[in-house]
Design a protein around this motif. Structure first.
Motif, PDB file in Angstrom:
ATOM      1  N   ASN A 224       0.825  -1.202   0.000  1.00 33.35           N
ATOM      2  CA  ASN A 224       0.000   0.000   0.000  1.00 33.35           C
ATOM      3  C   ASN A 224       0.859   1.252   0.000  1.00 33.35           C
ATOM      4  N   GLU A 225       1.961   1.210   0.745  1.00 30.80           N
ATOM      5  CA  GLU A 225       2.887   2.362   0.732  1.00 30.80           C
ATOM      6  C   GLU A 225       3.462   2.546  -0.666  1.00 30.80           C
ATOM      7  N   PHE A 226       3.774   1.421  -1.307  1.00 33.83           N
ATOM      8  CA  PHE A 226       4.342   1.472  -2.653  1.00 33.83           C
ATOM      9  C   PHE A 226       3.332   2.092  -3.623  1.00 33.83           C
ATOM     10  N   ILE A 227       2.078   1.652  -3.525  1.00 35.96           N
ATOM     11  CA  ILE A 227       1.054   2.171  -4.444  1.00 35.96           C
ATOM     12  C   ILE A 227       0.892   3.668  -4.236  1.00 35.96           C
ATOM     13  N   GLN A 228       0.858   4.085  -2.975  1.00 42.98           N
ATOM     14  CA  GLN A 228       0.720   5.517  -2.694  1.00 42.98           C
ATOM     15  C   GLN A 228       1.935   6.292  -3.199  1.00 42.98           C
ATOM     16  N   GLY A 229       3.122   5.724  -2.965  1.00 43.28           N
ATOM     17  CA  GLY A 229       4.341   6.396  -3.384  1.00 43.28           C
ATOM     18  C   GLY A 229       4.418   6.552  -4.892  1.00 43.28           C
ATOM     19  N   VAL A 230       4.081   5.490  -5.612  1.00 46.31           N
ATOM     20  CA  VAL A 230       4.154   5.551  -7.073  1.00 46.31           C
ATOM     21  C   VAL A 230       3.142   6.539  -7.628  1.00 46.31           C
ATOM     22  N   LYS A 231       1.958   6.553  -7.027  1.00 45.41           N
ATOM     23  CA  LYS A 231       0.917   7.480  -7.518  1.00 45.41           C
ATOM     24  C   LYS A 231       1.375   8.923  -7.403  1.00 45.41           C
ATOM     25  N   GLY A 232       2.154   9.222  -6.334  1.00 49.51           N
ATOM     26  CA  GLY A 232       2.577  10.604  -6.119  1.00 49.51           C
ATOM     27  C   GLY A 232       3.910  10.935  -6.766  1.00 49.51           C
ATOM     28  N   SER A 233       4.453  10.060  -7.601  1.00 43.02           N
ATOM     29  CA  SER A 233       5.793  10.302  -8.131  1.00 43.02           C
ATOM     30  C   SER A 233       5.744  11.132  -9.408  1.00 43.02           C
ATOM     31  N   THR A 234       6.929  11.494  -9.889  1.00 44.85           N
ATOM     32  CA  THR A 234       7.006  12.391 -11.036  1.00 44.85           C
ATOM     33  C   THR A 234       7.167  11.624 -12.343  1.00 44.85           C
ATOM     34  N   LEU A 235       6.994  10.301 -12.311  1.00 45.75           N
ATOM     35  CA  LEU A 235       7.173   9.521 -13.547  1.00 45.75           C
ATOM     36  C   LEU A 235       6.010   9.765 -14.509  1.00 45.75           C
ATOM     37  N   GLU A 236       6.169   9.213 -15.701  1.00 42.74           N
ATOM     38  CA  GLU A 236       5.096   9.358 -16.689  1.00 42.74           C
ATOM     39  C   GLU A 236       3.869   8.567 -16.248  1.00 42.74           C
ATOM     40  N   GLU A 237       2.715   9.052 -16.650  1.00 44.46           N
ATOM     41  CA  GLU A 237       1.442   8.470 -16.226  1.00 44.46           C
ATOM     42  C   GLU A 237       1.384   6.967 -16.526  1.00 44.46           C
ATOM     43  N   GLU A 238       1.796   6.576 -17.736  1.00 44.10           N
ATOM     44  CA  GLU A 238       1.651   5.185 -18.139  1.00 44.10           C
ATOM     45  C   GLU A 238       2.559   4.275 -17.299  1.00 44.10           C
ATOM     46  N   THR A 239       3.793   4.746 -17.079  1.00 47.57           N
ATOM     47  CA  THR A 239       4.727   3.980 -16.262  1.00 47.57           C
ATOM     48  C   THR A 239       4.164   3.795 -14.859  1.00 47.57           C
ATOM     49  N   LYS A 240       3.625   4.893 -14.322  1.00 46.93           N
ATOM     50  CA  LYS A 240       3.089   4.826 -12.960  1.00 46.93           C
ATOM     51  C   LYS A 240       1.961   3.816 -12.870  1.00 46.93           C
ATOM     52  N   ARG A 241       1.099   3.828 -13.889  1.00 44.45           N
ATOM     53  CA  ARG A 241      -0.039   2.917 -13.861  1.00 44.45           C
ATOM     54  C   ARG A 241       0.419   1.456 -13.909  1.00 44.45           C
ATOM     55  N   ASN A 242       1.456   1.210 -14.695  1.00 47.13           N
ATOM     56  CA  ASN A 242       1.945  -0.158 -14.781  1.00 47.13           C
ATOM     57  C   ASN A 242       2.483  -0.644 -13.427  1.00 47.13           C
ATOM     58  N   TYR A 243       3.256   0.227 -12.754  1.00 47.17           N
ATOM     59  CA  TYR A 243       3.766  -0.164 -11.430  1.00 47.17           C
ATOM     60  C   TYR A 243       2.629  -0.353 -10.442  1.00 47.17           C
ATOM     61  N   GLU A 244       1.635   0.522 -10.542  1.00 51.16           N
ATOM     62  CA  GLU A 244       0.496   0.374  -9.642  1.00 51.16           C
ATOM     63  C   GLU A 244      -0.183  -0.975  -9.875  1.00 51.16           C
ATOM     64  N   GLY A 245      -0.360  -1.312 -11.146  1.00 50.82           N
ATOM     65  CA  GLY A 245      -0.990  -2.597 -11.476  1.00 50.82           C
ATOM     66  C   GLY A 245      -0.189  -3.764 -10.934  1.00 50.82           C
ATOM     67  N   GLU A 246       1.132  -3.661 -11.065  1.00 53.61           N
ATOM     68  CA  GLU A 246       1.993  -4.748 -10.593  1.00 53.61           C
ATOM     69  C   GLU A 246       1.828  -4.927  -9.080  1.00 53.61           C
ATOM     70  N   ALA A 247       1.836  -3.798  -8.348  1.00 57.70           N
ATOM     71  CA  ALA A 247       1.705  -3.887  -6.891  1.00 57.70           C
ATOM     72  C   ALA A 247       0.327  -4.389  -6.507  1.00 57.70           C
ATOM     73  N   ARG A 248      -0.689  -3.982  -7.248  1.00 61.43           N
ATOM     74  CA  ARG A 248      -2.041  -4.444  -6.910  1.00 61.43           C
ATOM     75  C   ARG A 248      -2.163  -5.935  -7.181  1.00 61.43           C
ATOM     76  N   PHE A 249      -1.513  -6.418  -8.230  1.00 59.36           N
ATOM     77  CA  PHE A 249      -1.525  -7.865  -8.461  1.00 59.36           C
ATOM     78  C   PHE A 249      -0.838  -8.597  -7.310  1.00 59.36           C
ATOM     79  N   ILE A 250       0.338  -8.096  -6.922  1.00 61.42           N
ATOM     80  CA  ILE A 250       1.065  -8.786  -5.839  1.00 61.42           C
ATOM     81  C   ILE A 250       0.214  -8.802  -4.573  1.00 61.42           C
ATOM     82  N   ARG A 251      -0.463  -7.684  -4.325  1.00 55.11           N
ATOM     83  CA  ARG A 251      -1.313  -7.618  -3.136  1.00 55.11           C
ATOM     84  C   ARG A 251      -2.435  -8.653  -3.240  1.00 55.11           C
ATOM     85  N   ALA A 252      -3.029  -8.781  -4.423  1.00 57.40           N
ATOM     86  CA  ALA A 252      -4.080  -9.784  -4.606  1.00 57.40           C
ATOM     87  C   ALA A 252      -3.516 -11.189  -4.399  1.00 57.40           C
ATOM     88  N   TRP A 253      -2.290 -11.414  -4.844  1.00 60.54           N
ATOM     89  CA  TRP A 253      -1.643 -12.724  -4.671  1.00 60.54           C
ATOM     90  C   TRP A 253      -1.414 -13.027  -3.186  1.00 60.54           C
TER      91      TRP A 253
END
Lengths: 224, 604
Positions: free
Chosen positions: B103-132
């Motif tokens: 959850n900290e990772f998802i929050q951190g990535v959402k607030g970062s300065t990376l490109e929108e698409e990159t951020k979304r991909n990392y968010e998806g990855e973390a959400r998958f791991i959380r679901a796992w």
């Protein structure tokens, strides 16, 4: 001069440590609660090995509640070393071969205490008799249905070379299926057990459908 | 003059004091604040790698002994194994530390300065791991507290009850996992990655299909164990939900089969070899997600622990070896009953010329999963020989010896690969070795190096099996059901099925996914574990082994031939005993003390 000074100080420190030890130790629980699981005043036999069948003791009045597991041995008896106080003794749903009820037994422990814990087993065994006819062990008993909830998987006559005889520990076994109520006779050839073991114990057990445990004769018969 | 010095002293002190402030306000050279981490892709990867390394639960290659607890393999080194029943906390996990980190990772990535698409991909990855992580908790414990995206913190004076969350129902927990996978699949890339080590869209869909299948079968087969439930639904799913969950599993599995870039591996014409490569070579295009390892640094002791004696690179071998039960569950190419033909109708041994002849025409997947007598491993033929059977005064007798020792009369008596019934360490006791996930590179079996073989978590074949099972339960035409399962059977190299029952699926999954951490959870969700492992002396609960004997009878037709004896495993003391209370782990008392809202599990 220096050594003269150090030794008394060390001695003093040690004595402080030794005295302090006394402060943070509690008294161990000293009261023994013993009891028997009974039906109609007679003990109910269960599997006694492997921490299989248990009751739980709860105590009110504390913010965090941790049950004390009390394991039942194969003759239906149980015991627990406790502090004096008021406890509630309950069955664990689906664990023992008896109906789980919401009623709890209030237990006052003041010094050593003995109680009977009355349950309603699914079936009851009575008039159990073991006879050795040559090499054949014949067990007869009356099987009575007490509760309508469950059916019987099978009925077994078990022998083992130690005092612990149950469906996990046996050297020979004869099983009857399709049994309901009435007088049951099971025969088992124990010739090789009698020949090879120094002692042979026997017991009958009724495996009940839908739960892990079986109900046994509370008495273990020594046949050799 | 004196006053002059005092002035200088005062000025000097002021300079020092003001410079001091800068000295203390320097940024740390060794601690990275969150906004720095989440704005640098390399650092994000480092954080993610940490999460991927914290997900080895249940059977996994880092714990070879975990494979000996079921009916696939047995402990084979040293003295007998005394396990009588499954512990109430077997393979239990409850990792809210990891959930919080994610959850900290998802929050951190959402607030970062990376490109929108990159951020979304990392968010998806973390959400998958959380679901796992949730999926792994739910299949052990039933419903668990769902904390969503919130990062909980404790301030002094706060009422701790706000931090104590009750368990969701089992159904709600599975639905949360399915929803999270759907959301993650929408924002994740569809591209493959190196060694299938990271999550992409297909990995998220794979978990969705598996979770839906688990929920569906618990709903449907919960009736087999009516007492395994709690009043509040923390354990148990209503039967009425089964169809809906099967439908999700069916549709998701079809999406993976039709749209994903993964296929059944069939590059090698040798079917047995092909199956080994499908699971145990990192070039396999079948594997959707794996726990990857990499030498140096990330290795495991699996190869070292389970390798056969004659091909080992170190002292260790045979700590866990397969049992005959698994071998006999593999069919013959054209015969469904996989029992080995060891004796003829009159009960006499059948004599085979070569040790591997008894395995002729077995399902080629047997070769890819297990090393049997006469099979090769890494180019070395491995022959198991328990002893010599010889004729003395017209009577058959058996002689066994020290593994590898040569006798003047009989030659080799007991092979260095065993099997024996002794309590010696690192000596085989079952007559087989594991091949799946074992590296042929001899260095990989040394203690110092270890193996970097991956552990497969999702592969294409599973989704054919999920499609088949869900289609069967949804009463779809038998042609369709058989079609999915026959793709796997054709790849394996065995006859197709015309009619498929759940029994066929149970069996197909057992052999296809042996040693892949499926068996335990499969038997649990079908609610048949208590029947298969009933603690009694039955063929499924008891471990069996195969002892090959070489015949020494010069002048007879039997001389130098082989006979095979099926016997109970000497080192598995008790049959496998799965009690009703094992369907769900007990809730740890410490967790209840910390969170009194947690409901206890059945039988607890």
């Amino acid at each position: 001069m220096k050594t003269f000074f150090v030794k008394p100080v060390l001695l003093f420190l040690f004595s402080v440590l030794i005295i302090a030890c006394g402060k943070d130790n509690y008294e161990a629980p000293s009261s023994m609660l013993t009891g028997v699981v009974t039906y109609n005043g007679k003990p109910v036999g269960v599997r006694g090995s492997n921490a299989s069948v248990r009751l739980q003791l709860w105590q009110d009045g504390f913010p965090v509640k941790t049950p004390i597991d009390v394991f039942v041995s194969q003759d239906g008896s149980f015991s627990a070393q406790l502090f004096d106080g008021t406890y509630k003794l309950v069955t664990v749903p689906g664990n023992g071969p008896w109906e789980h009820t919401a009623d709890t037994l209030q237990v006052e422990v003041r010094g050593d205490t003995h109680i009977d814990f009355s349950v309603r087993p699914f079936f009851s065994l009575s008039e159990v008799d073991y006879k050795l006819e040559g090499q054949e062990l014949v067990a007869t008993f009356d099987l009575e249905r007490i509760s309508e909830i469950r059916t019987i998987d099978d009925v077994s006559l078990l022998v083992n070379d130690t005092y612990f005889v149950d469906l996990g520990h046996f050297t020979a076994r004869e099983t009857l299926t399709g049994i309901d109520e009435g007088t049951i006779t099971i025969r088992l050839n124990v010739g090789s057990q009698l020949a090879s073991s120094n002692s042979v114990f026997a017991r009958v057990g009724v495996k009940i459908n839908g739960i892990t445990e079986a109900i046994y004769d509370s008495h273990v018969e020594k046949i050799k | 003059m004196n006053r002059f010095f005092i002035y200088i002293y005062m000025v000097g002190t002021m300079v020092l004091i003001s410079s001091c402030s800068k000295f203390l306000e320097r940024e740390s050279q060794s601690i990275l604040p969150e906004d720095q981490v989440y704005s640098d892709e390399k650092m994000i990867l480092a954080v993610l790698a940490n999460y991927y390394g914290r997900m080895d639960w249940g059977q996994h290659l880092g714990d070879p002994g975990s494979f000996a607890l079921l009916d696939e393999a047995a402990f084979s080194s040293g003295g007998p194994n005394n396990m009588q029943n499954y512990a109430d906390d077997i393979w239990r996990m409850y990792d809210y530390t990891l959930i919080r980190n994610l959850n900290e990772f998802i929050q951190g990535v959402k607030g970062s300065t990376l490109e929108e698409e990159t951020k979304r991909n990392y968010e998806g990855e973390a959400r998958f791991i959380r679901a796992w992580v949730y999926f792994n908790m739910v299949k052990r414990l039933g419903g668990v507290p769902l904390v969503g995206d919130k990062i909980y913190g404790y301030q002094p004076g706060m009422n701790p009850e706000e931090l104590q969350i009750a368990r969701a129902t089992e159904q709600a927990s599975y639905e949360y996992i399915i929803d999270e996978c759907t959301a993650a699949a929408d924002i994740l890339t569809t591209d493959k990655n190196a060694n299938s080590a990271r999550a992409n869209k297909w990995v998220a869909l794979a978990l969705k299909a598996r979770a839906a299948l688990y929920a569906a079968s618990i709903a449907k087969y919960g009736a087999r164990t009516p007492d395994v439930k709690t009043a509040g639904g923390e354990v148990g799913i209503p039967a009425s939900e089964a169809t809906r969950f099967y439908q999700i599993a069916y549709e998701t599995a079809l999406t993976i089969i039709q749209d994903s870039p993964y296929v059944l591996y069939q590059k090698n014409a040798d079917k047995g070899r092909n199956f080994y490569e499908a699971t145990s070579s990192k070039g396999s295009e079948e594997v959707i997600w794996a726990r990857d390892y990499k030498y140096p640094g990330q290795t495991h002791p699996f190869t070292n622990n389970v390798v056969a004696s004659s091909v080992r690179g170190d002292i260790d071998a045979n700590i866990v070896t397969p049992i005959l039960n698994l071998v006999e569950d593999f069919e013959y190419i054209d015969r469904r009953n996989g029992a080995l033909k060891l004796r003829d109708e009159s009960g006499d041994f059948i004599y085979y010329t070569n040790p591997q002849d008894v395995f002729a025409n077995k399902d080629p997947r047997l070769y890819g999963t297990v090393i049997y007598s006469g099979a090769d491993f890494g180019g070395t033929a491995i022959t198991y020989q328990a002893g010599v059977r010889y004729l003395e005064n017209g009577e058959w007798k058996v002689r066994t010896g020290t593994p590898g020792a040569i006798d003047n009369t009989y030659g080799l008596v007991t092979s260095q690969d065993g099997p024996t019934t002794s309590n010696d360490q690192f000596i085989n006791k079952t007559g087989f070795n594991i091949r799946k996930f074992v590296e042929e590179n001899r260095d990989a079996s040394t203690r110092g190096r270890g193996s970097d073989m991956w552990f497969v978590r999702f592969r294409f074949a599973e989704f054919l099996m999920i499609a088949a099972e869900a289609a069967l339960e949804l009463n779809r035409p038998q042609d369709e059901v058989a079609g999915y399962i026959n793709e796997i059977r054709a790849r394996a190299g065995i006859q197709p099925l015309e009619q498929v029952t759940l029994q066929d699926i149970v069996r197909e999954r057992r052999v296809e996914f042996a040693f892949e951490n499926h068996r335990y959870w499969d038997l649990k969700r079908w609610r048949i574990a208590h029947e298969v492992w009933n603690g009694q002396d039955t063929p499924t609960a008891t471990h069996y082994v195969l002892f090959p004997y070489k015949v020494y009878a010069p002048g007879t037709e039997y001389h130098d031939k082989w006979v095979f004896e099926k016997r109970k495993a000497s080192h598995t003391m008790y049959p496998r005993y799965f009690r009703y209370q094992n369907y769900y782990n007990f809730i740890n008392q410490d967790w209840i003390n910390a969170n009194p809202k947690l409901v206890r599990n059945p039988y607890q």
